[in-house]
Design a protein around this motif. Sequence first.
Motif, PDB file in Angstrom:
ATOM      1  N   GLU A 195     -28.452  39.101-102.896  1.00  0.00           N
ATOM      2  CA  GLU A 195     -28.321  39.944-101.702  1.00  0.00           C
ATOM      3  C   GLU A 195     -29.486  39.728-100.739  1.00  0.00           C
ATOM      4  O   GLU A 195     -29.276  39.600 -99.510  1.00  0.00           O
ATOM      5  CB  GLU A 195     -28.243  41.410-102.131  1.00  0.00           C
ATOM      6  CG  GLU A 195     -28.029  42.384-100.985  1.00  0.00           C
ATOM      7  CD  GLU A 195     -27.963  43.821-101.468  1.00  0.00           C
ATOM      8  OE1 GLU A 195     -27.773  44.715-100.604  1.00  0.00           O
ATOM      9  OE2 GLU A 195     -28.109  44.075-102.681  1.00  0.00           O
ATOM     10  N   ILE A 196     -30.702  39.688-101.265  1.00  0.00           N
ATOM     11  CA  ILE A 196     -31.868  39.470-100.409  1.00  0.00           C
ATOM     12  C   ILE A 196     -31.809  38.088 -99.772  1.00  0.00           C
ATOM     13  O   ILE A 196     -32.099  37.912 -98.580  1.00  0.00           O
ATOM     14  CB  ILE A 196     -33.165  39.657-101.212  1.00  0.00           C
ATOM     15  CG1 ILE A 196     -33.302  41.111-101.673  1.00  0.00           C
ATOM     16  CG2 ILE A 196     -34.377  39.248-100.375  1.00  0.00           C
ATOM     17  CD1 ILE A 196     -34.433  41.349-102.650  1.00  0.00           C
ATOM     18  N   ALA A 197     -31.435  37.085-100.563  1.00  0.00           N
ATOM     19  CA  ALA A 197     -31.320  35.731-100.019  1.00  0.00           C
ATOM     20  C   ALA A 197     -30.304  35.694 -98.878  1.00  0.00           C
ATOM     21  O   ALA A 197     -30.563  35.104 -97.816  1.00  0.00           O
ATOM     22  CB  ALA A 197     -30.915  34.758-101.120  1.00  0.00           C
ATOM     23  N   ALA A 211     -31.832  29.915-104.576  1.00  0.00           N
ATOM     24  CA  ALA A 211     -32.819  28.880-104.896  1.00  0.00           C
ATOM     25  C   ALA A 211     -33.852  28.757-103.783  1.00  0.00           C
ATOM     26  O   ALA A 211     -35.062  28.638-104.037  1.00  0.00           O
ATOM     27  CB  ALA A 211     -32.129  27.541-105.131  1.00  0.00           C
ATOM     28  N   GLN A 212     -33.400  28.773-102.552  1.00  0.00           N
ATOM     29  CA  GLN A 212     -34.331  28.687-101.427  1.00  0.00           C
ATOM     30  C   GLN A 212     -35.269  29.884-101.404  1.00  0.00           C
ATOM     31  O   GLN A 212     -36.472  29.739-101.149  1.00  0.00           O
ATOM     32  CB  GLN A 212     -33.537  28.600-100.124  1.00  0.00           C
ATOM     33  CG  GLN A 212     -32.801  27.285 -99.959  1.00  0.00           C
ATOM     34  CD  GLN A 212     -31.766  27.321 -98.842  1.00  0.00           C
ATOM     35  OE1 GLN A 212     -31.546  28.355 -98.207  1.00  0.00           O
ATOM     36  NE2 GLN A 212     -31.109  26.187 -98.607  1.00  0.00           N
ATOM     37  N   LEU A 213     -34.731  31.070-101.687  1.00  0.00           N
ATOM     38  CA  LEU A 213     -35.578  32.267-101.716  1.00  0.00           C
ATOM     39  C   LEU A 213     -36.633  32.156-102.812  1.00  0.00           C
ATOM     40  O   LEU A 213     -37.807  32.480-102.591  1.00  0.00           O
ATOM     41  CB  LEU A 213     -34.710  33.508-101.945  1.00  0.00           C
ATOM     42  CG  LEU A 213     -35.469  34.843-102.024  1.00  0.00           C
ATOM     43  CD1 LEU A 213     -36.091  35.181-100.675  1.00  0.00           C
ATOM     44  CD2 LEU A 213     -34.536  35.964-102.490  1.00  0.00           C
ATOM     45  N   GLY A 214     -36.225  31.680-104.005  1.00  0.00           N
ATOM     46  CA  GLY A 214     -37.160  31.582-105.121  1.00  0.00           C
ATOM     47  C   GLY A 214     -38.293  30.620-104.854  1.00  0.00           C
ATOM     48  O   GLY A 214     -39.460  30.925-105.144  1.00  0.00           O
ATOM     49  N   ILE A 215     -37.990  29.472-104.292  1.00  0.00           N
ATOM     50  CA  ILE A 215     -39.036  28.489-104.005  1.00  0.00           C
ATOM     51  C   ILE A 215     -39.914  28.962-102.851  1.00  0.00           C
ATOM     52  O   ILE A 215     -41.143  28.834-102.900  1.00  0.00           O
ATOM     53  CB  ILE A 215     -38.417  27.122-103.693  1.00  0.00           C
ATOM     54  CG1 ILE A 215     -37.728  26.559-104.940  1.00  0.00           C
ATOM     55  CG2 ILE A 215     -39.477  26.144-103.187  1.00  0.00           C
ATOM     56  CD1 ILE A 215     -36.953  25.290-104.692  1.00  0.00           C
TER      57      ILE A 215
END
Length: 330
Positions: free
Chosen positions: A249-251, A259-263
């Motif tokens: 949801e945040i991403a 994946a983009q949010l985590g990195i």
Amino acid sequence: MSFTGTVPTRRLGPGGPEVPVFALGSWNIWDRMEPDARVALIRRAAEVGAAFFDVASYNMGPHAEASRTDLYFGDAVREAGLGRDEYLVCGKLWLWEYPQTGFAEQMQTSLERIGIEQADTVVVGDYFGEIDIRRVVRDVQAEIDAGRFDSWGVNNWAAADLELALDYAEAEGLTPPTFAQLKYGLVRRTMAEGEYYGRWFAEGRLALQASDAFEGGILVGKTSPARKIGADVGGIREQIVAAYPRVAEIAASFDATPAQLGIAFCLANPATANVLFGASSVEQLDDDLGALELLDRVGADALREATAELWLDRAVNADGTWAPVPAPAE
């Protein structure tokens, strides 16, 4: 939109090499891919300036699984046509059977299996029980003196042992560890951001290499991983699985993938020199590259504020080792 730039670089700690902020792992990666896919991924990584590979021989201790992933990598990088000066290798030295199996023997085996003469850096890996830290530092120095690598880091060491290694190396004029490879990401932050490792990062004595940021794929939507994944430090995996919908949801609120949010979260920490993750296709790597645009567009402070609720491993023991984290209140 396909990434067309070049992955930026950061210094992997004082005395460490200049490395791209992305590194590609090897555990359960190259041995899950077809030969052509391996070559394509390596070529794409080189094309975007992310040809930094963490490669280990997984045939010791809990990794005694007759893995051929390092052999497959060596074959693929040669098939891709990369010269040795066109990519970086981070090797592993395991402490599971040390000192019975010494570092010289491990390095010879690993380098031969990959098909290279020297690694660019190494990580001295996990252990349980008593370890002679001073001997570790001396034996690492012997491998540096032999020309097998130039710098080193540690993987999930207890804080007291790392402090001893840093102080002993300084006192004896030996090469100290220059980075720490830690489980770090949206849900696991305490070891890297807490009082133990955090102060070394703040003082510039170490750089952070963030690893397992996707929790074996759980935080990119593979909530029931079929393959072997990393240890569940602190016993919080059920909470992590439960948190994935909020991660997604945040991403989405940032028009990004999980994946983009985590990195991007990892890179938002100025201590992070590099994020180590597994990508098993060009498509996955291209998606991961979008983390750079996300961080630039949204900014580090906004990303950290938006994801603050996801920190799940807040409890650690007084000596810096992990303790189970209680479930959040209803």
